[in-house]
Design an enzyme around this catalytic site. Structure first.
Site, PDB file in Angstrom:
ATOM      1  N   ARG A   1      -5.562   2.325  -4.953  1.00  0.00           N
ATOM      2  CA  ARG A   1      -6.989   1.989  -5.005  1.00  0.00           C
ATOM      3  C   ARG A   1      -7.599   2.093  -3.621  1.00  0.00           C
ATOM      4  NH1 ARG A   1      -6.873  -2.670  -2.130  1.00  0.00           N
ATOM      5  NH2 ARG A   1      -5.436  -4.369  -2.681  1.00  0.00           N
TER       6      ARG A   1
ATOM      7  N   ARG B   1      -9.845  -1.268 -12.226  1.00  0.00           N
ATOM      8  CA  ARG B   1      -8.715  -0.443 -11.795  1.00  0.00           C
ATOM      9  C   ARG B   1      -7.474  -0.672 -12.655  1.00  0.00           C
ATOM     10  NH1 ARG B   1      -9.480  -4.066  -7.497  1.00  0.00           N
ATOM     11  NH2 ARG B   1      -7.796  -5.532  -7.055  1.00  0.00           N
TER      12      ARG B   1
ATOM     13  N   TYR C   1       0.831  -1.212   0.000  1.00  0.00           N
ATOM     14  CA  TYR C   1       0.000   0.000   0.000  1.00  0.00           C
ATOM     15  C   TYR C   1       0.862   1.258   0.000  1.00  0.00           C
ATOM     16  CZ  TYR C   1      -3.172  -3.680   1.445  1.00  0.00           C
ATOM     17  OH  TYR C   1      -3.864  -4.859   1.528  1.00  0.00           O
TER      18      TYR C   1
ATOM     19  N   ARG D   1       1.985  -2.528 -12.054  1.00  0.00           N
ATOM     20  CA  ARG D   1       0.834  -2.712 -11.168  1.00  0.00           C
ATOM     21  C   ARG D   1      -0.094  -1.507 -11.298  1.00  0.00           C
ATOM     22  NH1 ARG D   1       0.287  -2.372  -4.584  1.00  0.00           N
ATOM     23  NH2 ARG D   1      -1.761  -3.350  -4.483  1.00  0.00           N
ATOM     24  N   HIS D   2      -1.379  -1.751 -11.066  1.00  0.00           N
ATOM     25  CA  HIS D   2      -2.328  -0.631 -11.063  1.00  0.00           C
ATOM     26  C   HIS D   2      -1.952   0.391  -9.987  1.00  0.00           C
ATOM     27  CE1 HIS D   2      -4.112  -2.110  -7.372  1.00  0.00           C
ATOM     28  NE2 HIS D   2      -4.138  -3.313  -7.908  1.00  0.00           N
TER      29      HIS D   2
ATOM     30  N   THR E   1     -10.208  -3.443  -1.026  1.00  0.00           N
ATOM     31  CA  THR E   1     -11.055  -4.361  -1.802  1.00  0.00           C
ATOM     32  C   THR E   1     -12.396  -4.551  -1.098  1.00  0.00           C
ATOM     33  OG1 THR E   1     -10.183  -6.263  -0.617  1.00  0.00           O
ATOM     34  CG2 THR E   1      -9.046  -5.630  -2.661  1.00  0.00           C
TER      35      THR E   1
ATOM     36  N   HIS F   1      -1.776  -6.959 -11.431  1.00  0.00           N
ATOM     37  CA  HIS F   1      -1.988  -6.884  -9.977  1.00  0.00           C
ATOM     38  C   HIS F   1      -0.689  -7.218  -9.221  1.00  0.00           C
ATOM     39  CE1 HIS F   1      -6.407  -6.745 -10.313  1.00  0.00           C
ATOM     40  NE2 HIS F   1      -6.262  -7.563 -11.328  1.00  0.00           N
ATOM     41  N   ASP F   2      -0.660  -6.882  -7.926  1.00  0.00           N
ATOM     42  CA  ASP F   2       0.557  -7.117  -7.140  1.00  0.00           C
ATOM     43  C   ASP F   2       0.898  -8.593  -6.972  1.00  0.00           C
ATOM     44  OD1 ASP F   2      -1.719  -7.293  -5.515  1.00  0.00           O
ATOM     45  OD2 ASP F   2      -0.711  -6.556  -3.724  1.00  0.00           O
TER      46      ASP F   2
END
Ligand code: NAG
Ligand code: NAG
Ligand code: NAG
Ligand code: NAG
Ligand code: NAG
Ligand code: NAG
Ligand code: NAG
Ligand code: NAG
Ligand code: NAG
Ligand code: NAG
Ligand code: NAG
Length: 434
Positions: free
Chosen positions: A69, A150, A39, A65-66, A72, A332-333
């Site tokens: 955000r 995302r 994060y 990575r995006h 979730t 994604h991560d």
């Protein structure tokens, strides 16, 4: 000692002087944000350096990575419930809790936030500026994204930033050419191995080590809140999530110490390591499909893979061309972690302990997969020899698996080193299918 906001961090971490960043600076000390694991907003783990003398970049493979955000849909309600528990305390001892009387949970779920969009746009600017010589209006980057909203929006914002930085040399952004459906075969997501164990046991073991003393301290000050260890993990995460969403330091950061955040950091390091990293017997194999696509692009040969690739898409020059100079994939991560592990990056001498963090480890999620993290594989011509190097968050990786000490590796030696991918994970993929 409680955290104090000691200085200003340029959260964008941009290293290229002639790019005007659009993501705002948020007044949070670097000493906290580096402990936010996955994060953490992107920051460069190294300063980009030009290729060695005699080498010219001929192809770029970006895996990004995006951007930042909201929590979730799974995590959001749990984080909110823990915060409501704290707010519901009968009385508080300490001014750092004063904000709670007027606090409500205001985060959305799942989607990219404006800060994440701005960072993706900035990344596009940096990458155009760095690699402008490889592209023109007819040789645009070939862009793919996994189908989450995302991730798609990250790709679009990156493309917009890429074209913006060209100062009209590129009349329009590179199009998003392929969106890989997350319910189908998809090398940019990690949903295809349902038999892989979760990281739950390891993260729970570490939570039981680091969180109880924090819960005791806060429960002593927040009478009747009855927070448990899970609540502590949730509340720690609210600090980064509110900070990036509202673009100012969250008040929740101030109820914790720097050491508390080191506990969160290691929690996230363990989660990544045991979800799709080296600590999961079926983790690295979930990165094999993308590595085989990379080998195809580097060698200009058809994709050979029997894991996550979609052979229909990868078999067509429209959806998997091999004649481009710039490939940009958005993901994604946990997928990036699987790909790092399939490649052999960030090797660990042993599996991460669930009770004693090794300060010397190379496995720090904030340096592996912060929001907007880029991995770039540069293909180069080095005095006639095709070679590569790999940068993760701008830091050149040593590529020890390739016999390289300076990070440079010939394409032939690299392909040779990727036996794990070329054998579909030594057969591990079969165990993903049950
Ligand atoms: C990048 O270079 C600057 C200026 O020399 C230096 O202050 C900074 O620490 C470097 N960053 C990294 C991650 O090495
Ligand atoms: C409040 O906390 C301080 C230590 O932080 C302690 O000295 C004091 O006794 C506490 N007061 C109450 C009413 O619990
Ligand atoms: C409470 O929050 C509202 C809305 O965010 C704000 O307008 C108001 O000034 C806050 N009140 C206090 C006492 O902080
Ligand atoms: C674009 O780059 C390609 C490859 O470098 C070159 O063949 C082509 O002439 C360039 N087109 C334009 C319009 O500059
Ligand atoms: C790549 O090859 C395709 C034909 O398969 C052709 O249409 C396209 O123009 C080529 N692109 C570049 C950048 O050379
Ligand atoms: C950038 O992302 C935002 C979401 O945060 C989205 O609304 C916007 O359409 C995206 N920009 C582009 C150019 O697609
Ligand atoms: C492969 O891609 C095609 C084209 O997008 C799609 O129709 C098909 O469902 C995909 N198949 C699998 C197994 O992912
Ligand atoms: C987690 O621990 C439980 C209880 O010890 C055990 O039954 C289970 O197999 C473990 N799960 C994994 C994925 O290791
Ligand atoms: C902490 O409390 C919540 C309910 O407030 C509960 O759902 C959760 O399981 C508890 N966690 C632990 C470790 O007991
Ligand atoms: C680490 O864990 C993985 C997955 O369970 C296992 O395959 C591997 O052998 C372990 N490595 C060491 C050094 O114990
Ligand atoms: C999709 O992946 C599965 C599992 O590896 C594989 O059996 C299947 O052939 C793939 N489908 C396509 C269209 O590539």
């Amino acid at each position: 000692m409680q955290c104090r906001f000691l200085g200003v961090l340029a959260l964008t971490g941009l290293a290229t002087a002639d790019v005007v960043p659009t993501a705002p600076n948020i007044d949070v000390p670097f000493s906290i944000t580096q402990y936010w694991g996955a994060y953490s907003p992107y920051y460069n783990a190294g300063n980009y350096t030009a290729p060695p003398e005699g080498c010219t970049v001929t192809q770029v493979n970006l895996l990004e990575r995006h951007g930042a955000r909201y929590p979730t849909s799974g995590a959001g309600p749990l984080i909110q419930a823990s915060a409501e528990k704290l707010k519901g305390a009968q009385s508080f001892n300490g001014s750092q809790y004063g904000f709670l009387s007027n606090w409500t949970y205001q985060l959305g779920t799942d989607v990219l936030i404006p800060f994440g969009a701005a960072q993706s746009f900035d990344a596009g600017q940096v990458h155009y500026t760095r690699y402008a010589s490889l592209v023109n209006s007819t040789t645009l980057p070939f862009v793919r994204a996994s189908s989450s909203e995302r991730v798609v929006e990250t790709a679009l914002n990156w493309s917009a930033g890429f074209a913006f930085a060209s100062d009209k040399a590129l009349p329009s952004p590179p199009p998003l050419s392929v969106t890989l459906d997350e319910s189908r075969n998809d090398t940019l997501d990690n949903h295809m191995c349902p038999t892989a164990p979760t990281s739950q046991n390891q993260t729970a073991a570490w939570t039981n080590v680091f969180a109880p003393p924090i819960a005791d301290r806060i429960n002593n000050a927040a009478h009747g809140a009855h927070l448990n260890s899970t609540d502590i993990v949730n509340l720690l995460q609210l600090c980064p999530f509110e900070t990036v969403a509202f673009e100012k330091p969250s008040n929740f950061c101030s109820i914790f110490t720097q050491d508390d955040f080191k506990g969160l950091e290691y929690y996230i390091d363990l989660d990544d390591f045991y979800s799709t990293g080296y600590g999961n017997p079926l983790g690295p194999v979930q990165g094999v499909g993308w590595v085989n696509e990379l080998i195809a692009r580097l060698t200009v040969q058809p994709v050979q893979d029997e894991t996550q690739t979609n052979s229909t898409l990868d078999g067509s020059p429209k959806t998997f061309p091999l004649n481009r100079t710039f490939y940009a994939d958005f993901t994604h991560d946990k997928t990036m972690i699987a790909i790092f592990s399939a490649l052999g990056l960030f090797p660990q001498t042993e599996n991460l302990s669930t009770s004693h963090p090794d300060a010397e480890r190379t496995w720090f999620a904030s340096r592996l997969v912060p929001f907007s993290a880029p991995m770039i594989v540069e293909k180069m011509d080095c005095d006639g020899t095709p070679s590569i190097r790999i940068l993760v968050n701008d830091l050149v990786q040593p590529l020890t698996f390739c016999g390289a000490r300076d990070g440079m590796c010939t394409v032939d030696n690299f392909v040779e080193s990727q036996a794990y991918a070329r054998t579909n994970g030594n057969g591990a993929w079969a165990r993903c299918l049950g």
